[in-house]
Each structure stands twice: as structure tokens, then as C-alpha cells.
Design a protein around this motif. Structure first.
Motif, PDB file in Angstrom:
ATOM      1  N   UNK A 163       8.202  18.121  -0.851  1.00  0.00           N
ATOM      2  CA  UNK A 163       8.918  16.837  -0.938  1.00  0.00           C
ATOM      3  C   UNK A 163       7.973  15.729  -1.359  1.00  0.00           C
ATOM      4  N   UNK A 164       6.770  15.725  -0.794  1.00  0.00           N
ATOM      5  CA  UNK A 164       5.781  14.697  -1.162  1.00  0.00           C
ATOM      6  C   UNK A 164       5.395  14.808  -2.635  1.00  0.00           C
ATOM      7  N   UNK A 165       5.287  16.078  -3.082  1.00  0.00           N
ATOM      8  CA  UNK A 165       4.937  16.291  -4.501  1.00  0.00           C
ATOM      9  C   UNK A 165       6.018  15.721  -5.408  1.00  0.00           C
ATOM     10  N   UNK A 166       7.291  15.997  -5.051  1.00  0.00           N
ATOM     11  CA  UNK A 166       8.400  15.480  -5.855  1.00  0.00           C
ATOM     12  C   UNK A 166       8.429  13.953  -5.833  1.00  0.00           C
ATOM     13  N   UNK A 167       8.214  13.359  -4.652  1.00  0.00           N
ATOM     14  CA  UNK A 167       8.220  11.897  -4.539  1.00  0.00           C
ATOM     15  C   UNK A 167       7.111  11.276  -5.386  1.00  0.00           C
ATOM     16  N   UNK A 168       5.936  11.882  -5.327  1.00  0.00           N
ATOM     17  CA  UNK A 168       4.799  11.340  -6.075  1.00  0.00           C
ATOM     18  C   UNK A 168       5.026  11.447  -7.579  1.00  0.00           C
ATOM     19  N   UNK A 169       5.699  12.539  -7.949  1.00  0.00           N
ATOM     20  CA  UNK A 169       5.897  12.768  -9.384  1.00  0.00           C
ATOM     21  C   UNK A 169       7.008  11.897  -9.967  1.00  0.00           C
ATOM     22  N   UNK A 180       8.683   9.166  -8.279  1.00  0.00           N
ATOM     23  CA  UNK A 180       8.853   7.806  -7.751  1.00  0.00           C
ATOM     24  C   UNK A 180       7.766   6.919  -8.341  1.00  0.00           C
ATOM     25  N   UNK A 181       8.209   5.925  -9.075  1.00  0.00           N
ATOM     26  CA  UNK A 181       7.253   5.032  -9.749  1.00  0.00           C
ATOM     27  C   UNK A 181       6.822   3.869  -8.860  1.00  0.00           C
ATOM     28  N   UNK A 182       7.625   3.523  -7.888  1.00  0.00           N
ATOM     29  CA  UNK A 182       7.297   2.405  -6.998  1.00  0.00           C
ATOM     30  C   UNK A 182       6.248   2.860  -5.975  1.00  0.00           C
ATOM     31  N   UNK A 183       5.017   2.372  -6.143  1.00  0.00           N
ATOM     32  CA  UNK A 183       3.912   2.792  -5.269  1.00  0.00           C
ATOM     33  C   UNK A 183       4.124   2.357  -3.820  1.00  0.00           C
ATOM     34  N   UNK A 184       4.718   1.153  -3.651  1.00  0.00           N
ATOM     35  CA  UNK A 184       4.914   0.652  -2.283  1.00  0.00           C
ATOM     36  C   UNK A 184       5.929   1.507  -1.525  1.00  0.00           C
ATOM     37  N   UNK A 185       7.026   1.827  -2.207  1.00  0.00           N
ATOM     38  CA  UNK A 185       8.042   2.657  -1.561  1.00  0.00           C
ATOM     39  C   UNK A 185       7.493   4.050  -1.241  1.00  0.00           C
ATOM     40  N   UNK A 186       6.701   4.598  -2.176  1.00  0.00           N
ATOM     41  CA  UNK A 186       6.096   5.910  -1.932  1.00  0.00           C
ATOM     42  C   UNK A 186       5.167   5.865  -0.714  1.00  0.00           C
ATOM     43  N   UNK A 187       4.427   4.780  -0.611  1.00  0.00           N
ATOM     44  CA  UNK A 187       3.499   4.638   0.525  1.00  0.00           C
ATOM     45  C   UNK A 187       4.261   4.615   1.846  1.00  0.00           C
ATOM     46  N   UNK A 188       5.343   3.823   1.893  1.00  0.00           N
ATOM     47  CA  UNK A 188       6.124   3.701   3.131  1.00  0.00           C
ATOM     48  C   UNK A 188       6.789   5.030   3.488  1.00  0.00           C
TER      49      UNK A 188
END
Length: 375
Positions: free
Chosen positions: A264-270, A272-280
């Protein structure tokens, strides 16, 4: 050994056929040479047999105790006879006997362990220790240690029984050879046989009389102990297997969960362009994963969850009071993240202890904000 026994039987046949007066000097010399050979064999067998033999040592100590008791009994009879006599010699002898009596009492006291129950301590087999409860993976190590200790105890008891049985067989062999020797000596010397030979034969008879029933008692006790140990071992092995399978299943479940989390993290990182949302989301997933794994383990290894929740409630209250600053920091992190007052990448200015810090936010953790400070 077979050679010696055969020789004794042949000599015995000769002796029954001839009396002492019928034996010529050559035959007597041959018989004496045979006795000498038998003595060497007996001495060699006795030396190997008695070395480091706990049963023989215990018998010797018990025999010493009985001799002292008999001596004390005879001495008390002598004292009783002299007690009413008033002449000087009688009083002197009485004083010596009384002193000797006290000495004998002290010696008997020292040998008290080897009295009527001289063999009780070495034939006593303790009940198996209470087996540990195997309810979690940590208890598996305790169970394995327990089983190893039980095996050591069982081996020790079996070795003691084997030594006792070997002792009985050797005593029977010594008795048989000794009896044949006495027959030869009887034909050679008649009533002038050395009493030491007869005493030794009686000693062997006494040992066999003591050890034969002990062997049966000890064998029965050991059989019961072995069955109990086998039942405990079977039960523990079943529980160890259950806990091992359970642990493997939990490990597989947690492994699959972590694999899914990483995917799931791999998919989100790949995607999701919003770095802030990915961080949260990444932070939230980490925290949620920790608690999910904790719940999985708790539900599998804690029997009384109500009791656990009660204890955790009191513990949490104590921790919250002692670590209120740390909890306030966590609460502040939620406020910052949810409220959106500032985010990663924003430039902020912070005044702390009369010093001003200006920089871009790199990370917002539970207890601190990391800045890339301007130089």
C-alpha cells in the motif's frame, strides 16, 4: 571366569571322592595352588566391584552402625552387672565402661543416617516436579528446560538401578566362588578353616539379603516414576507443538499484514503526488499498524482481556500523569496535522529561549519539528 569355575567343579569332584587322609602331598599342593588362584581372582573381582560403589559403601556404614549398637548392648549388660558391686576393681571397670558407653553413643549418633533406614535416602525417588504451564512462546523454553532436567533425573535413577543389579549379580558370583573355596578348605583343613573365610561368606549373604528386596522396591518405584515422567513429557510436547504452530501462524499473519502495508505504501508513493498528504497517511498507517499487530498478539496470548483492560486503564492513568508533557506533544501534533496550521515545506519562524529560528519544515514528528534552518 569360566575357566576358574570349571576348575573348582573338577576339584570339588575330586574332594568328594577323597578325604583329607586320602590326599597325598602332590594333590594337596595342587589344591593349595588352586586356592591361591581363586584368591587372586576373588581379590581382583572384589577390588573392581567395590570401587565407587554407593551400595557397598552404604552397606559398610550400616554394618558399622549395627556393630556399634551390638557393642553398646553388651556394654550396658556389663555395666548393669557391675553397678551394685562396691569393690575397687569393679568401680574402676565401671568407670571405664561408662566412658566407653559415652564414646559408643557419640559414634552411633554420627552414624545415625545409616541406622534402621540406611538405604531409604538412596532408593527414594522424588515425585516429578510440577510441569510449567505452556501458554505463550516464552514458556516453551521453560518447558524444554524442564524436560531436559527430567531426563537427567531419569538417567540418574536408571544408572543407580543398573548399578544395584550389577552389584547383586557380582555378589552372587562371589558367593558361589567363595562356597566352592570353603569346600576345598574343608577337605584340606577340616575344622581348622580360617574363620575369616566363613565371616566373608556370611557378609556376602547379608549383602544379598539386604540388596535383593531393595532392587525390587527400587525397580517398582522407578517404573512408576518413568510412567509419570512419560505422561508429563507427552503432555508438554503436545503443548509445545500447539504453541509453536500458533506462533508460526501469528508470524505468517503479521508477515502478510506487513507485506500488504508495504505494498500500500508503495502504491501511495508511486501514485500520490501530494507530498504532505503522503506524509500524513504514511504516519497514520505506521501508528495503526503498530496497534493492529499489538491487538493480534494480545488476543492470542492474553486469556483475560477484561483484566488486561482494567490494568491498562490504571497504568495509562499513571503514565499520563507522569508523562503529561509528552502526551501534550502528541496532542499538539494532532492539532497541527488536522488543523493544517502549517505543513512540511512551509517556512516558519520560531522564538525559543529568546532566540529566533527561521527555516523550512522538513518533518513534523510527535515531539519535535525539524527545520532546515537558514544560515
Amino acid at each position: 571366569m569360566k575357566h576358574v569355575t570349571l576348575l573348582i567343579l573338577l576339584l570339588s569332584t575330586l574332594l568328594f571322592a577323597k578325604s583329607d587322609s586320602d590326599l597325598n602331598s602332590t594333590q594337596k599342593e595342587e589344591l593349595l595352588a588352586s586356592v591361591t588362584m581363586i584368591d587372586k581372582h576373588l581379590n581382583s573381582l572384589s577390588t573392581r566391584f567395590e570401587k565407587k560403589n554407593i551400595w557397598i559403601k552404604r552397606f559398610a556404614a550400616h554394618n558399622d552402625y549395627l556393630v556399634l549398637k551390638q557393642s553398646l548392648t553388651r556394654l550396658e549388660l556389663k555395666i548393669k552387672k557391675l553397678w551394685r558391686k562396691k569393690d575397687k576393681d569393679s568401680k574402676k571397670s565401671l568407670a571405664e565402661y561408662l566412658a566407653r558407653k559415652e564414646t559408643l553413643k557419640e559414634q552411633i549418633k554420627l552414624l545415625g543416617e545409616f541406622g534402621e533406614n540406611a538405604y531409604e535416602s538412596i532408593i527414594k525417588i522424588e515425585e516429578p516436579n510440577v510441569a510449567p504451564i505452556v501458554s505463550d512462546p516464552i514458556a516453551i523454553f521453560s518447558a524444554l528446560s524442564y524436560l531436559e532436567a527430567q531426563k537427567l533425573h531419569l538417567n540418574e535413577y536408571n544408572e543407580k538401578l543398573a548399578k544395584l543389579q550389577e552389584t547383586i549379580l557380582t555378589l552372587e558370583e562371589l558367593r558361589e566362588i567363595g562356597a566352592q573355596k570353603i569346600l576345598i578348605l574343608d577337605q584340606l583343613y577340616g575344622d581348622n578353616i580360617d574363620t575369616k573365610e566363613l565371616k566373608q561368606q556370611r557378609r556376602l549373604e547379608k549383602m544379598l539379603k539386604d540388596f535383593t528386596p531393595l532392587s525390587e522396591i527400587y525397580k517398582t518405584s522407578l517404573s512408576i516414576y518413568t510412567k509419570k515422567s512419560a505422561e508429563i513429557e507427552l503432555s508438554l510436547n503436545e503443548k509445545i507443538t500447539q504453541q509453536s504452530v500458533k506462533l508460526i501462524n501469528i508470524a505468517i499473519l503479521i508477515g502478510l499484514f506487513i507485506g500488504l502495508l508495504l505494498f500500500v505504501k508503495y502504491l501511495l508513493k508511486r501514485y500520490m503526488s501530494d507530498a504532505e498528504r503522503f506524509y500524513i497517511i504514511n504516519k497514520t498507517l505506521n501508528i495503526a499498524s503498530f496497534f493492529i499487530i499489538l491487538i493480534i498478539v494480545a488476543f492470542n496470548y492474553i486469556n483475560n482481556l477484561t483484566y488486561l483492560l482494567t490494568v491498562l486503564g490504571f497504568v495509562s492513568a499513571g503514565i499520563a500523569f507522569a508523562m503529561k508533557d509528552w502526551f501534550m506533544s502528541i496532542f499538539g501534533w494532532f492539532v497541527i496535522i488536522i488543523g493544517g496550521y502549517f505543513k512540511i515545506g512551509d517556512r516558519i519562524r520560531v522564538v525559543h529561549h529568546d532566540r529566533e529560528y527561521v527555516g523550512d519544515i522538513l518533518e513534523i514528528s510527535f515531539t519535535r519539528i525539524t527545520l532546515l534552518e537558514d544560515v
